[in-house]
Enzyme design. Sequence first.
Site, PDB file in Angstrom:
ATOM      1  N   ASP A 201      20.760 -13.825 -36.080  1.00 39.95           N
ATOM      2  CA  ASP A 201      21.674 -14.944 -35.879  1.00 39.95           C
ATOM      3  C   ASP A 201      23.112 -14.562 -36.232  1.00 39.95           C
ATOM      4  O   ASP A 201      23.358 -13.875 -37.226  1.00 39.95           O
ATOM      5  CB  ASP A 201      21.218 -16.116 -36.760  1.00 39.95           C
ATOM      6  CG  ASP A 201      22.136 -17.312 -36.679  1.00 39.95           C
ATOM      7  OD1 ASP A 201      22.252 -17.890 -35.582  1.00 39.95           O
ATOM      8  OD2 ASP A 201      22.739 -17.675 -37.712  1.00 39.95           O
ATOM      9  N   GLU A 242      22.547 -12.187 -31.512  1.00 41.48           N
ATOM     10  CA  GLU A 242      23.341 -13.255 -30.916  1.00 41.48           C
ATOM     11  C   GLU A 242      24.822 -12.904 -31.043  1.00 41.48           C
ATOM     12  O   GLU A 242      25.406 -12.978 -32.123  1.00 41.48           O
ATOM     13  CB  GLU A 242      23.073 -14.589 -31.622  1.00 41.48           C
ATOM     14  CG  GLU A 242      23.902 -15.734 -31.046  1.00 41.48           C
ATOM     15  CD  GLU A 242      24.003 -16.939 -31.962  1.00 41.48           C
ATOM     16  OE1 GLU A 242      24.202 -18.050 -31.444  1.00 41.48           O
ATOM     17  OE2 GLU A 242      23.899 -16.763 -33.197  1.00 41.48           O
TER      18      GLU A 242
END
Length: 536
Positions: A201, A242
């Site tokens: 993330d 990401e």
Amino acid sequence: MSAWWRNGVCYEIFVRSFADADGDGIGDLRGLTARLDYINDGNPASTTSLGANCIWLMPIDKASSYHGYDVTDYYHVDPRYGSDEDFRRLMQEAHRRGIHVIVDFVPNHSSSEHPFFQEALRDPSSPHRNWYRWSTTKPPQPASWESEVWHKSPVRDEYYYGLFWGGMPDLNYETPAVLKEMQKVAAYWLKEMGVDGFRFDAIPYLVEEGDQIRHTRGTHEVLRQFGSAIRAESPTSFTIGEVSDGSQQILATYYPDQLDAYFAFGVAGATMEAARTGNAAPFSQTISEANLTFPAGRWSPFLTNHDQPRVMTVLGGDAGRARMAASAMLMLPGIPFVYYGEEIGMVGAKPDEMIRTPMQWNSAPNAGFTTGKPWEPLQTDWKTKNVAAQDSSRQSLLNHYRRLIHLRDAHPALSRGLLRLISTDDTTGTIAVWLRYSRDDAFLIVVNFGRRHGELYMERSSLPGGGDYRMESAYTDPDHACSGYLYLNGNGSIYIRSVEAHGFCAFRIRNLYTPLLSSTVTGVTAAWPSSAVRMR
């Protein structure tokens, strides 16, 4: 050692919203385990499962909030989702069906309720004090970030750094013990919990350097160390990051030696925009750039995810556009990601909770998601738009996804082959054409993003050359999406009389007689057909 992620499709799941086994209104691991056959029942010939060979679970660690991105304990499953043993059973059942499981890994920040932060907050002499960033005065706000990043301590006259909000203080990777601890977390989930990899993330923000808060040299170095440590612990694991910046030039700086792959946000945006507007040119240009810029098979296409308005909402409820967007995305290289509910046309827009509503399984109370009160109300169309309603209809969006994924899985050219864009005489500006090819197979992909029928002509110079080949229709949507396709004048050119509006066609090109010419494709030999493509 083979990389399983070079083939197949991954399905993104918010466990809280997928299936509730105990009736408390919150989805859980036992509910997900009971629904694995929907994703993949282990039978390659199945017509009742999606055929995805991977699932990505949004955060399942103990956390402060409903979404899980503010972790309070990196080593245990959130009890709202079940126990650690429930997770291990999920892993066993997933692997038995040929499904790999990757979990969300949140290395940029912890929860402000994490014991390490609470200790550092209250005790300046704590060994965890330098695991976070502090300042006795409030530093200037970075020009590139709109929300506050320095937050007033509730304990003393000082500030701490938290990029996203005060409840998620950033970890300080200038302290070596932080990287060591987070590598230990990753190793634990690989070794003790049996996961097959991680979705990282918010990775652009790991290390700040002065006023630069993203894409720093320090961030790249931390990712190299993460990637190396994870591959050393589990050589067959998969890491995907990401990097939501749509710039393909920026994304290119995250290769070649950091994580295995990254989400292609630029490609996703171009695909959705082409589906929305009908303009194919920016899509083709973006695909061409990605194909030239990134290592083969190491960029992942998708349409939208848990942070973005859902596909059907963006496309105004137009099922034809949604089908076409799925067709284009699933015919691209890399491992594609499908957000749960996308395959049945679920809707949803901001706030985030409304993009993450419960899965719509059937028309029973609460859509079959729970016997209790759902944690979040379902979308208003759940009684008519659900899995059961689409399950037996050949023309449903669900079965379109199923057939496309199984087609992709069945052919190396589509799952792990190379890509080449094909030039045509299209004057509508709505049609994109590309070739996917491997050593033994090739597919010509035609997508009409527009509302008008198109006529298509491709010169021989745009097609592979050498050998004796034949071309046959492998998949069309609608059924007659490409009518009147012909081989012309013995020169190997292709003419398609009509490409239907919002139409998709996959033509298989088969080598009949001659050996293939050489071109390297991820450890195998690929080739271009060298003479006329025989049309039927």
